[in-house]
Write a protein that holds these residues in place. Structure first.
Motif, PDB file in Angstrom:
ATOM      1  N   ALA A   1      11.549  13.953  10.538  1.00  0.00           N
ATOM      2  CA  ALA A   1      11.190  14.417   9.190  1.00  0.00           C
ATOM      3  C   ALA A   1      10.896  15.916   9.204  1.00  0.00           C
TER       4      ALA A   1
ATOM      5  N   GLY B   1       0.098   6.867   6.988  1.00  0.00           N
ATOM      6  CA  GLY B   1       1.362   6.170   6.759  1.00  0.00           C
ATOM      7  C   GLY B   1       2.213   6.160   8.008  1.00  0.00           C
ATOM      8  N   ASN B   2       2.222   7.283   8.705  1.00  0.00           N
ATOM      9  CA  ASN B   2       3.003   7.364   9.944  1.00  0.00           C
ATOM     10  C   ASN B   2       2.467   6.395  10.990  1.00  0.00           C
TER      11      ASN B   2
ATOM     12  N   ALA C   1       8.858   6.422  17.269  1.00  0.00           N
ATOM     13  CA  ALA C   1       8.928   7.878  17.069  1.00  0.00           C
ATOM     14  C   ALA C   1       7.859   8.374  16.101  1.00  0.00           C
TER      15      ALA C   1
ATOM     16  N   ASP D   1      -5.230  -5.253   4.552  1.00  0.00           N
ATOM     17  CA  ASP D   1      -6.051  -4.351   5.372  1.00  0.00           C
ATOM     18  C   ASP D   1      -5.594  -2.917   5.145  1.00  0.00           C
TER      19      ASP D   1
ATOM     20  N   ILE E   1       0.674  15.223   6.307  1.00  0.00           N
ATOM     21  CA  ILE E   1       0.938  15.870   7.598  1.00  0.00           C
ATOM     22  C   ILE E   1       0.898  17.389   7.416  1.00  0.00           C
TER      23      ILE E   1
ATOM     24  N   LEU F   1       8.740  15.079  14.805  1.00  0.00           N
ATOM     25  CA  LEU F   1       9.310  14.086  13.890  1.00  0.00           C
ATOM     26  C   LEU F   1      10.712  14.509  13.491  1.00  0.00           C
TER      27      LEU F   1
ATOM     28  N   LEU G   1       0.860  -1.186   0.000  1.00  0.00           N
ATOM     29  CA  LEU G   1       0.000   0.000   0.000  1.00  0.00           C
ATOM     30  C   LEU G   1       0.894   1.233   0.000  1.00  0.00           C
TER      31      LEU G   1
ATOM     32  N   ALA H   1       4.620  15.206   1.633  1.00  0.00           N
ATOM     33  CA  ALA H   1       4.230  13.912   1.042  1.00  0.00           C
ATOM     34  C   ALA H   1       3.754  12.915   2.098  1.00  0.00           C
ATOM     35  N   ALA H   2       4.401  12.923   3.245  1.00  0.00           N
ATOM     36  CA  ALA H   2       4.092  11.916   4.278  1.00  0.00           C
ATOM     37  C   ALA H   2       2.657  12.071   4.758  1.00  0.00           C
TER      38      ALA H   2
ATOM     39  N   GLY I   1       2.259   8.240   1.147  1.00  0.00           N
ATOM     40  CA  GLY I   1       3.205   9.257   0.676  1.00  0.00           C
ATOM     41  C   GLY I   1       4.474   8.653   0.088  1.00  0.00           C
ATOM     42  N   GLY I   2       4.761   7.431   0.466  1.00  0.00           N
ATOM     43  CA  GLY I   2       5.938   6.729  -0.051  1.00  0.00           C
ATOM     44  C   GLY I   2       7.247   7.148   0.591  1.00  0.00           C
ATOM     45  N   THR I   3       7.203   7.992   1.618  1.00  0.00           N
ATOM     46  CA  THR I   3       8.453   8.520   2.185  1.00  0.00           C
ATOM     47  C   THR I   3       9.245   7.445   2.917  1.00  0.00           C
ATOM     48  N   TRP I   4       8.568   6.442   3.412  1.00  0.00           N
ATOM     49  CA  TRP I   4       9.280   5.275   3.959  1.00  0.00           C
ATOM     50  C   TRP I   4       9.333   4.154   2.926  1.00  0.00           C
ATOM     51  N   LEU I   5       8.204   3.899   2.272  1.00  0.00           N
ATOM     52  CA  LEU I   5       8.129   2.749   1.352  1.00  0.00           C
ATOM     53  C   LEU I   5       9.201   2.821   0.274  1.00  0.00           C
TER      54      LEU I   5
ATOM     55  N   ARG J   1      15.932  12.336  16.201  1.00  0.00           N
ATOM     56  CA  ARG J   1      14.759  11.468  16.339  1.00  0.00           C
ATOM     57  C   ARG J   1      14.400  11.358  17.819  1.00  0.00           C
TER      58      ARG J   1
HETATM   59  C1  FAD Z   1      14.253  12.151   6.657  1.00  0.00           C
HETATM   60  C2  FAD Z   1      13.147  11.293   7.206  1.00  0.00           C
HETATM   61  C3  FAD Z   1      12.825  11.410   8.534  1.00  0.00           C
HETATM   62  C4  FAD Z   1      11.795  10.619   9.090  1.00  0.00           C
HETATM   63  N1  FAD Z   1      11.491  10.782  10.410  1.00  0.00           N
HETATM   64  C5  FAD Z   1      10.529  10.001  10.970  1.00  0.00           C
HETATM   65  C6  FAD Z   1      10.220  10.109  12.365  1.00  0.00           C
HETATM   66  O1  FAD Z   1      10.800  10.892  13.114  1.00  0.00           O
HETATM   67  N2  FAD Z   1       9.261   9.297  12.868  1.00  0.00           N
HETATM   68  C7  FAD Z   1       8.589   8.401  12.073  1.00  0.00           C
HETATM   69  O2  FAD Z   1       7.709   7.696  12.569  1.00  0.00           O
HETATM   70  N3  FAD Z   1       8.859   8.297  10.768  1.00  0.00           N
HETATM   71  C8  FAD Z   1       9.806   9.051  10.204  1.00  0.00           C
HETATM   72  N4  FAD Z   1      10.099   8.914   8.872  1.00  0.00           N
HETATM   73  C9  FAD Z   1       9.441   7.842   8.118  1.00  0.00           C
HETATM   74  C10 FAD Z   1       8.202   8.304   7.288  1.00  0.00           C
HETATM   75  O3  FAD Z   1       8.539   9.406   6.488  1.00  0.00           O
HETATM   76  C11 FAD Z   1       7.004   8.714   8.145  1.00  0.00           C
HETATM   77  O4  FAD Z   1       6.673   7.710   9.085  1.00  0.00           O
HETATM   78  C12 FAD Z   1       5.778   9.018   7.277  1.00  0.00           C
HETATM   79  O5  FAD Z   1       4.764   9.613   8.029  1.00  0.00           O
HETATM   80  C13 FAD Z   1       5.235   7.785   6.564  1.00  0.00           C
HETATM   81  O6  FAD Z   1       4.105   8.190   5.834  1.00  0.00           O
HETATM   82  P1  FAD Z   1       3.961   7.887   4.269  1.00  0.00           P
HETATM   83  O7  FAD Z   1       2.628   8.412   3.870  1.00  0.00           O
HETATM   84  O8  FAD Z   1       5.103   8.388   3.493  1.00  0.00           O
HETATM   85  O9  FAD Z   1       3.946   6.297   4.298  1.00  0.00           O
HETATM   86  P2  FAD Z   1       4.476   5.244   3.205  1.00  0.00           P
HETATM   87  O10 FAD Z   1       5.940   5.287   3.122  1.00  0.00           O
HETATM   88  O11 FAD Z   1       3.689   5.393   1.946  1.00  0.00           O
HETATM   89  O12 FAD Z   1       3.964   3.905   3.931  1.00  0.00           O
HETATM   90  C14 FAD Z   1       4.514   3.504   5.177  1.00  0.00           C
HETATM   91  C15 FAD Z   1       3.983   2.097   5.498  1.00  0.00           C
HETATM   92  O13 FAD Z   1       2.618   2.153   5.899  1.00  0.00           O
HETATM   93  C16 FAD Z   1       1.783   1.407   4.983  1.00  0.00           C
HETATM   94  N5  FAD Z   1       0.599   2.236   4.779  1.00  0.00           N
HETATM   95  C17 FAD Z   1       0.562   3.548   4.438  1.00  0.00           C
HETATM   96  N6  FAD Z   1      -0.705   3.994   4.450  1.00  0.00           N
HETATM   97  C18 FAD Z   1      -1.489   2.942   4.787  1.00  0.00           C
HETATM   98  C19 FAD Z   1      -2.894   2.792   4.983  1.00  0.00           C
HETATM   99  N7  FAD Z   1      -3.758   3.813   4.841  1.00  0.00           N
HETATM  100  N8  FAD Z   1      -3.363   1.576   5.365  1.00  0.00           N
HETATM  101  C20 FAD Z   1      -2.507   0.523   5.531  1.00  0.00           C
HETATM  102  N9  FAD Z   1      -1.170   0.617   5.387  1.00  0.00           N
HETATM  103  C21 FAD Z   1      -0.672   1.811   5.003  1.00  0.00           C
HETATM  104  C22 FAD Z   1       2.631   1.242   3.734  1.00  0.00           C
HETATM  105  O14 FAD Z   1       2.241   0.108   2.989  1.00  0.00           O
HETATM  106  C23 FAD Z   1       4.020   1.129   4.311  1.00  0.00           C
HETATM  107  O15 FAD Z   1       4.237  -0.172   4.803  1.00  0.00           O
HETATM  108  C24 FAD Z   1      11.099   9.706   8.273  1.00  0.00           C
HETATM  109  C25 FAD Z   1      11.421   9.603   6.926  1.00  0.00           C
HETATM  110  C26 FAD Z   1      12.431  10.381   6.398  1.00  0.00           C
HETATM  111  C27 FAD Z   1      12.744  10.249   4.923  1.00  0.00           C
END
Ligand code: FAD
Length: 270
Positions: free
Chosen positions: A98, A110-111, A118, A162, A71, A96, A27, A105-106, A30-34, A190
């Motif tokens: 981040a 996703g968080n 964290a 899910d 966010i 965060l 799923l 994007a995040a 934002g893809g910031t972790w994926l 962090r």
């Molecule tokens: C520089 C940097 C700093 C960061 N700092 C932090 C930090 O301090 N704390 C922290 O927690 N994270 C941090 N992150 C990680 C991440 O960016 C955040 O957790 C962010 O909020 C993830 O959201 P996303 O929309 O990009 O999720 P994605 O990367 O798109 O997805 C994250 C995971 O959640 C799943 N997912 C996403 N949405 C759903 C949904 N609706 N239902 C089911 N599954 C879903 C995805 O399949 C994937 O496994 C950081 C990343 C970077 C690059």
């Protein structure tokens, strides 16, 4: 980064498109972790942006936040003036690692789904009595609190396929005063430990996270010393050690942060 195992991307448009997703479907929010590390088990991405859920729905019952809401959007939107707890949105975002570039994007969902200690959107949900709506793969709905949702480091109640659909913050919590304390090894680092709190009448609702393996919520009389003692009594095995802090340090500073949150919320009354 390029995810070299992915050979297709699906853009679902309604719930029926989400039926029957499997372990090889990732799923994408934002893809910031994926997109930040190899995902060898995945063959297909499922881009949740296609669902076009409204980011924020405000009504008399409270605020519904789509899991796909960024966010940045959450913290910059306008809310009813008496929803003072919305100050906590920005405070949690700034907790965060981040930065604002990532917030764009995040997503909030996703968080939460990543389930990191964290994960400050998790801390936000803990303080504000949030209810999470899960769309199960079989078509059923489930609602739970964030303490039920996040079960450990990187662990949640989600099974493959899910989807976290939305997060609901009740109006009763949004009108109440809140406070946050964070500590990290470096100024913008962090979170090593994070405590969020809300004053609910004569009680404080305390959200303990970052230092612990999973979020913990305590409801206590609004007395800083009681709050300190309750946080200090959280069992040592709930805390974790990694590069951002040892379990013993996290346990000690969590109790102190809890006291500071309680002092802020009670205006310094003992
Ligand atoms: C520089 C940097 C700093 C960061 N700092 C932090 C930090 O301090 N704390 C922290 O927690 N994270 C941090 N992150 C990680 C991440 O960016 C955040 O957790 C962010 O909020 C993830 O959201 P996303 O929309 O990009 O999720 P994605 O990367 O798109 O997805 C994250 C995971 O959640 C799943 N997912 C996403 N949405 C759903 C949904 N609706 N239902 C089911 N599954 C879903 C995805 O399949 C994937 O496994 C950081 C990343 C970077 C690059």
């Amino acid at each position: 980064m390029d995810l070299h195992t992915i050979d297709s991307v699906m853009v679902p448009q309604d719930r029926s498109d989400l039926r029957g997703l499997g372990e090889q479907d990732g799923l994408l929010a934002g893809g910031t972790w994926l997109m930040s590390q190899p995902q060898p088990g995945l063959r297909r991405l499922v881009d949740l942006a296609g669902m076009r859920w409204p980011d924020l729905v405000v009504d008399s019952a409270g605020l519904q936040v789509a899991a796909t809401c960024s966010i940045e959007r959450l913290i910059n939107a306008s809310y009813p003036p008496d929803w003072r707890a919305t100050d906590l949105f920005g405070q949690c975002a700034r907790a965060l690692l981040a930065s604002f570039k990532i917030w764009r994007a995040a997503t909030v969902g996703g968080n939460i789904c990543l389930g990191l200690p964290a994960g400050a959107m998790i801390s936000l949900c803990a303080a504000l009595d949030a209810e999470l709506l899960i769309w199960r793969r079989d078509g059923s709905d489930e609602r739970c609190t964030v303490t039920e949702f996040v079960t450990g480091i990187n662990k949640t109640v989600l099974d493959s396929g899910d989807v976290l659909r939305a997060i609901f913050f009740p109006a009763a919590a949004l009108v109440q005063p809140t406070a946050l304390r964070k500590i990290a090894y470096s100024a913008l680092g962090r979170s090593g430990a994070l405590v969020t709190g809300r004053l609910d009448g004569h009680d404080i609702v305390l959200g303990v996270s970052a230092g612990t393996r999973r979020p913990i919520v305590l409801r206590l009389p609004a007395k800083p010393e009681r709050v300190f003692q309750a946080a200090a009594a959280i069992p040592g095995q709930e805390f974790h050690t990694d590069a951002h802090g040892t379990a013993d340090w996290r346990r000690a500073v969590t109790a102190q942060l809890a006291r500071e949150v309680a002092e802020e919320l009670t205006g310094g009354r003992p």
